[in-house]
Enzyme design. Sequence first.
Site, short mmCIF file in Angstrom:
data_model
loop_
_atom_site.label_atom_id
_atom_site.label_comp_id
_atom_site.label_asym_id
_atom_site.label_seq_id
_atom_site.Cartn_x
_atom_site.Cartn_y
_atom_site.Cartn_z
N ASP A 168 12.24 11.47 -5.26
CA ASP A 168 11.90 10.34 -6.12
C ASP A 168 12.94 10.18 -7.24
O ASP A 168 13.12 11.10 -8.04
CB ASP A 168 10.50 10.62 -6.68
CG ASP A 168 9.87 9.43 -7.34
OD1 ASP A 168 10.56 8.43 -7.57
OD2 ASP A 168 8.66 9.51 -7.62
N ASP A 239 5.29 1.08 -7.30
CA ASP A 239 4.08 1.84 -6.98
C ASP A 239 2.90 0.93 -6.63
O ASP A 239 2.60 -0.03 -7.34
CB ASP A 239 3.67 2.72 -8.17
CG ASP A 239 4.61 3.90 -8.33
OD1 ASP A 239 5.70 3.89 -7.71
OD2 ASP A 239 4.26 4.82 -9.08
C1 GLA Z 1 6.64 7.67 -8.90
C2 GLA Z 1 6.38 7.42 -7.43
C3 GLA Z 1 4.91 7.69 -7.12
C4 GLA Z 1 4.58 9.14 -7.49
C5 GLA Z 1 4.92 9.38 -8.96
C6 GLA Z 1 4.80 10.84 -9.31
O1 GLA Z 1 5.98 6.77 -9.72
O2 GLA Z 1 6.72 6.11 -7.08
O3 GLA Z 1 4.64 7.48 -5.75
O4 GLA Z 1 5.29 10.00 -6.66
O5 GLA Z 1 6.25 8.99 -9.25
O6 GLA Z 1 5.17 11.10 -10.62
#
Ligand code: GLA
Length: 418
Positions: A168, A239
């Site tokens: 990520d 998200d």
């Molecule tokens: C980001 C990702 C999410 C999750 C969070 C965890 O926002 O897009 O899917 O993994 O980080 O902190």
Amino acid sequence: MRFSRALAVAAFALCPLATIAQTAPAPKVPQKPVQRSAPQQVARPAVAQTPPMGWNSWNFFAGRVTDQDIRNAADQIVATGMKDAGYIYVNIDDTWEGDRDADGALHSNSKFPDMKALADYVHSKGLKLGIYSSPGPKTCAGFAASLDHEVQDAQLYASWGVDYLKYDLCSFRQTVMSVQAPNDKAAQMRLMVAAYDKMNKALKATGRPIVYSLCQYGWDAVWEWGPSVGANLWRTTGDIQPNWQSIYSILNEQAGLAKYAGPGHWNDPDMLEVGNGKLTPAENRTHFSMWAMLAAPLLAGNDLPNMTPEVRAILTNRDVIAIDQDRLGHQATRAYSEGELDVWTRPLSGGAMAIAVINAGSDRYSTHPFHLSLAKLGLHGPLQGKDLWTGKDITLTDNMPIELASHDILLVRIASPK
Ligand code: GLA
């Protein structure tokens, strides 16, 4: 240039397992250098030939997840029949990370006392374990991440028996991209791509088959370059949230991305929210159906120990899962929209086809139904099919009236479209 996956599979098929697992010990006596015709590569079996299926901790637990929650999830995946339906990966998202020791080795935090034991537990259920990190110094939740420790971390995951990594972007933007290449977007992108490739190579060097999942929210047309850094899937959006607006807007952002998906490399419109928030049964059905139409990874994100029978029935609908897992791996395209009604189609193996009609507006009943134009799909009726939510046969005729409640879907599989 990435080692061809086809070549890797062929090499793997030709060599006995033992040959692949062993590395020749370094000779003690100086020998004549051996001439090699090609650089040595570690062959790994192909992963994600269909979209990965499983469960991820983030959408329900977020930062609260513990070792016990992961074990419970694994237990429930087996007990609820999800494993038999194809859900295999049990993925720990952010907040498992502890500190690095003097050697730079990362340790899990107190919520996860023994990662190897946890991996063994998940594997003992016939499931696979996923984990999470970031190319920057910190994860999105502010925990230790992999910057400058990529090889060490990949080796650590492999030693635990990890089968899946979600990587990520998070702090890599602020601490590396913006610092090393301020005001130069192209250079920033090169840094990001290189960071993803660095972990790709580190994972490959472990020799363990590990699904590689990119999470950088769909920036910089990741679908164009994801495969070149070994990605098996890449997030195409920000998200997801457990509400209709989020799900429907993500769905619409997937139109046009079909050509980038295929066996081994998938568009990822984010993990499932089925069973979360206040989603209605219709919204859960539509969300699940459309992620299947999109050949999306099906990573459930709900509270498995407290799953209702209704949510379980949605997540384990075999006919819908079969659309997602169709071996051709052709993602659906939006055929047409008419106001708040959308029609998507997906070609399936054996010449079959799936058709989805979504009502994103309010109820459409017999006084004002939607009329499905088969001609706009290049088809003509009557077409015999199966309604994948009622399980009943259905005949589609041209301009047939379709009654759909608000946010509901008609999902039909046609064996022989014409
Ligand atoms: C980001 C990702 C999410 C999750 C969070 C965890 O926002 O897009 O899917 O993994 O980080 O902190």
